[in-house]
Design an enzyme around this catalytic site. Structure first.
Site, mmCIF file in Angstrom:
data_model
loop_
_atom_site.group_PDB
_atom_site.id
_atom_site.type_symbol
_atom_site.label_atom_id
_atom_site.label_comp_id
_atom_site.label_asym_id
_atom_site.label_seq_id
_atom_site.Cartn_x
_atom_site.Cartn_y
_atom_site.Cartn_z
ATOM 1 N N HIS A 670 -44.613 2.272 44.422
ATOM 2 C CA HIS A 670 -43.678 1.185 44.719
ATOM 3 C C HIS A 670 -43.050 1.347 46.091
ATOM 4 O O HIS A 670 -42.994 2.435 46.670
ATOM 5 C CB HIS A 670 -42.581 1.105 43.646
ATOM 6 C CG HIS A 670 -41.475 2.101 43.811
ATOM 7 N ND1 HIS A 670 -40.335 1.856 44.554
ATOM 8 C CD2 HIS A 670 -41.336 3.370 43.325
ATOM 9 C CE1 HIS A 670 -39.535 2.911 44.509
ATOM 10 N NE2 HIS A 670 -40.110 3.846 43.781
ATOM 11 N N CYS A 671 -42.588 0.222 46.623
ATOM 12 C CA CYS A 671 -41.733 0.195 47.815
ATOM 13 C C CYS A 671 -40.536 -0.674 47.444
ATOM 14 O O CYS A 671 -40.071 -0.598 46.299
ATOM 15 C CB CYS A 671 -42.485 -0.317 49.038
ATOM 16 S SG CYS A 671 -43.315 -1.910 48.809
ATOM 17 N N LYS A 672 -40.048 -1.517 48.319
ATOM 18 C CA LYS A 672 -38.906 -2.354 47.967
ATOM 19 C C LYS A 672 -39.326 -3.564 47.143
ATOM 20 O O LYS A 672 -38.733 -3.890 46.122
ATOM 21 C CB LYS A 672 -38.166 -2.813 49.224
ATOM 22 C CG LYS A 672 -36.897 -3.596 48.919
ATOM 23 C CD LYS A 672 -36.115 -3.920 50.182
ATOM 24 C CE LYS A 672 -34.829 -4.665 49.830
ATOM 25 N NZ LYS A 672 -34.027 -4.991 51.035
#
Length: 730
Positions: A670-672
């Protein structure tokens, strides 16, 4: 959430004021205008569509001026104006005072007392504010480089400067100011009580006006002859109102990042000009002369009661040990100052019995003899990792702190805008505290108003937190523990206004409706637990509830248990004003044992466990990793910008994904938002695993998560990665 352009918000608010004015009832001010994009983005950070909409539709100065022109007859009724997080380059007056702007200022001058212009693009102090009777002025996080224009106006002593006799609080933090005229500001603004000038690249703070002003009074700016010379100080602060000063330090890299985030949503020409401005500012700011900057004179100011020197990582301990703290100082904040070893040894020479509030979170303190602070009524020791590794330290402070303590904050990991400090370097040491032993100490705190025992691995709520022992408690934070049950002793706390039980293991809540006195409770946080149903039985007993946080539980909690559904539906109808947070964002399953998502997908521990997730790859800068004791994390600090270099990190990230899956684990990447950075890493893994081209791998991932869209620079770097894979295969 419905999306409304900030310009339309402003017009709607002004129209509402105009309608009230049209009734002609009173001449008193009636207006509160809130066009706070910063708050909207903060509260909706997990919703990509909302974030994108508001980022691209921020209010500009010309739009604000146009709205003022359209509703000029009711500007005199506006008393509260929030314009935070927009694209304002100036407030009312640009370069010259026009007839329109002069009229707008005269109208605002009749009622406006609160002005928030934070998080905008303002480059100069808004001089027009001098004519407005503001009590609170917030200019945080703009682009102000100097206060010379303000000083010039003040020295000319023009009439009609209403601000001089009205301003009580000035926040000018997170700008680009290197020289702050402290003496002039404090002496000219008769009522200013609080100044926040933190996180500016300060190199001088003119506290003392000298007979012969010499360059560089503080730190390494002063020459050796200056330091030894007996300088006569002419300053007199006896009639000043200032009681609170906040001065945090900042590093050059943080300033550069802050500048990068400020990009005008205007023409290419304007962007080019602004980029030149950013480069000039970045080049002009030098930290060579400010590393030792430490204004010791702050400790001597006669009226200062609250002194905040947090985030000063270059404090001169030897100089501090020689200081004698002004007896007027009752509150001292030295959080984020890289303090280590023993608190008593560091502060022995400057602390005195007048200190009542001591804030020391986010340091590396190993020991504190709480007996050395007999009159402390408020202490915050959050996120001193070494301190919390020893259970006896926690027992010691609970047993020996002043029994009249009003605010006690013991939080193993402190969250702030930078996320968790050293979260992945905790060496995973768990506390093994005995709840009954803690309870014995808590039973003495009859004056406690705010109690935080967070991240201490408590298995249950101490029974000694009850109405008999703590009749005045208003705020209770037991978050980030291992509590499984909502204890009935909390139901009797008559003064309690807020309970935080987030990040625990609560799955059900059983209450007795005949034994509940939580009539003043306005905020209840049960997020990040294991609830599967809306806790209707408890909520029915909370007549004053305003905020109910239930996000990131095992389900989205949109229903109650079957026999309570009718009651639940009626309650929801009758309490539409209650802010209920019930977000649960599911990640996308790309392949067996491989999930892709945004930061929201990494927030529900229990839902992640339901999905079988064992590993988490976090590839976004600044995002927290909230469960280091439950999942194996790898964190890579990447920004979603065209200048970010992805290639050096791809092999390590792909290897982490392979290790997770090969060990029969399941991984969340995941990232943002789960759109660019994390998608790029998953695409790289798919390219390598299945020997696919970039286009083929992208299409494969896109079929499972349609919103992915790596930025252009990442696409080119993935093409380079594909060529590397081809060379290796041959």
């Amino acid at each position: 959430m419905s999306k409304i352009k900030p310009a339309d918000m402003l017009e709607a608010s002004l129209q509402q004021i105009k309608n009230v004015v049209g009734v002609g009832s009173s001449s008193e001010s009636v207006g509160k205008i809130v066009v706070n994009v910063s708050k909207i983005l903060e509260e909706n950070s997990a919703y990509l569509g909302i974030t994108t909409f508001y980022e691209s539709n921020k209010l500009t100065s010309s739009q604000f001026g146009s709205s003022c022109r359209n509703f000029q007859k009711c500007l005199d009724r506006v008393e509260h104006l929030e314009l935070s997080g927009n694209q304002l380059e100036y407030f009312i007056v640009n370069e010259k005072l026009t007839s329109d702007s002069k009229y707008f200022v005269s109208q605002f001058a009749k009622s406006l007392t609160f002005l928030d212009l934070s998080n905008n693009m303002i480059k100069n102090f808004p001089i027009e504010c001098l004519s407005i009777p503001l009590k609170i002025l917030n200019l945080e996080n703009n682009l102000i480089t100097s206060l010379e224009n303000l000083v010039k106006e003040l020295n000319e002593n023009k009439s009609e400067m209403k601000l001089l006799n009205c301003l009580e609080s000035l926040n000018i933090s997170k700008n680009l100011i290197q020289h702050f005229p402290f003496y002039i500001i404090v002496k000219k603004f008769k009522k200013v009580d609080s100044i926040d000038l933190g996180e500016n690249p300060l190199q001088s703070l003119s506290i003392n006006m000298l007979k012969e002003q010499k360059k560089g009074i503080f730190g390494s700016n002063a020459s050796s002859s200056d330091k030894n010379e007996d300088i006569k100080i002419l300053t007199d602060y006896s009639d000043a109102s200032i009681t609170s000063v906040k001065m945090n330090s900042i590093d050059l890299e943080t300033i550069r990042k802050r500048l990068e985030l400020k990009t005008p949503l205007l023409s290419n020409k304007t962007n080019s000009i602004f980029n030149l401005f950013k480069k000039k500012i970045s080049d002009d700011i030098s930290f060579d002369n400010s590393k030792d900057f430490f204004p010791v004179e702050l400790f001597d100011l006669p009226n200062i009661q609250h002194l905040d020197l947090s985030k000063n990582k270059h404090l001169n301990y030897s100089k501090m040990k020689q200081l004698v703290l002004s007896p007027s100082i009752t509150s001292l904040n030295l959080s984020n100052c890289q303090l280590d070893e023993s608190v008593s040894r560091i502060f022995k020479s400057i602390l005195n019995n007048s200190i009542r509030k001591l804030i020391l979170h986010n340091n590396n303190i190993k020991e504190i003899l709480i007996e050395d602070f007999p009159n402390i009524i408020s202490i915050n020791l959050s996120n001193n990792i070494e301190y919390y590794k020893k259970d006896e330290n926690i027992y010691n402070i609970l047993s020996n702190v002043n029994p009249k303590i009003e605010e006690l904050t013991l939080k193993r990991v402190f969250k702030n805008e930078e996320g968790y400090k050293d979260l992945l370097n905790l060496s995973l040491i768990r506390n093994n505290l005995e709840v009954p032993k803690i309870g014995i100490s808590l039973s003495k705190f009859s004056s406690i108003r705010s109690l935080t025992l967070s991240g201490l691995f408590l298995s249950s709520i101490p029974l000694d937190i009850n109405q008999s022992n703590m009749p005045n408690i208003e705020f209770l934070d037991l978050s980030e523990n291992e509590i499984g049950d909502f204890s009935s002793n909390l139901l009797m706390l008559t003064e309690l206004k807020s309970i935080d039980l987030s990040f625990n293991n609560i799955s059900t809540i059983d209450v007795d409706d005949e034994m509940c006195n939580l009539t003043k409770l306005t905020s209840l946080d049960l997020s990040h637990n294991n609830l599967t149903e809306f806790p209707i039985d408890l909520v029915l007993l909370l007549p004053s509830i305003d905020i109910l946080s239930l996000e990131y539980n095992t389900s989205n909690l949109k229903t109650a248990r079957e026999d309570k559904n009718d009651i639940f539906n009626q309650w929801m109808k009758d309490h539409s004003s209650v802010k209920i947070k019930r977000m649960l964002i599911e990640p996308s399953l790309i392949l067996e044992r491989l999930y892709l998502g945004g930061n929201g997908s990494a927030q529900s521990k229990h839902n992640m466990k339901l999905l079988g997730i064992t590993h988490v790859l976090n590839v976004a800068e600044g995002l927290i990793a909230p469960y280091p004791f439950d999942f194996k994390y790898k964190k890579v600090e990447l920004s979603d910008t065209l200048g970010e270099d992805l290639l050096p990190h791809i092999d390590a990230c792909v290897k982490f994904i392979e290790e997770a899956i090969d060990s029969q684990g399941t991984i969340l990447v995941h990232c943002k938002a789960g759109v660019s950075r994390s998608a790029s890493m998953v695409i790289a893994y798919v390219m390598k695993k299945f020997k696919l081209s970039l286009d083929e791998a992208t299409q494969m991932v896109k079929e499972k998560r349609s919103q992915i869209c790596p930025n252009g620079a990442f696409v080119k770097q993935l093409e380079d990665y594909g060529r590397l894979l081809n060379r290796e295969s041959h």
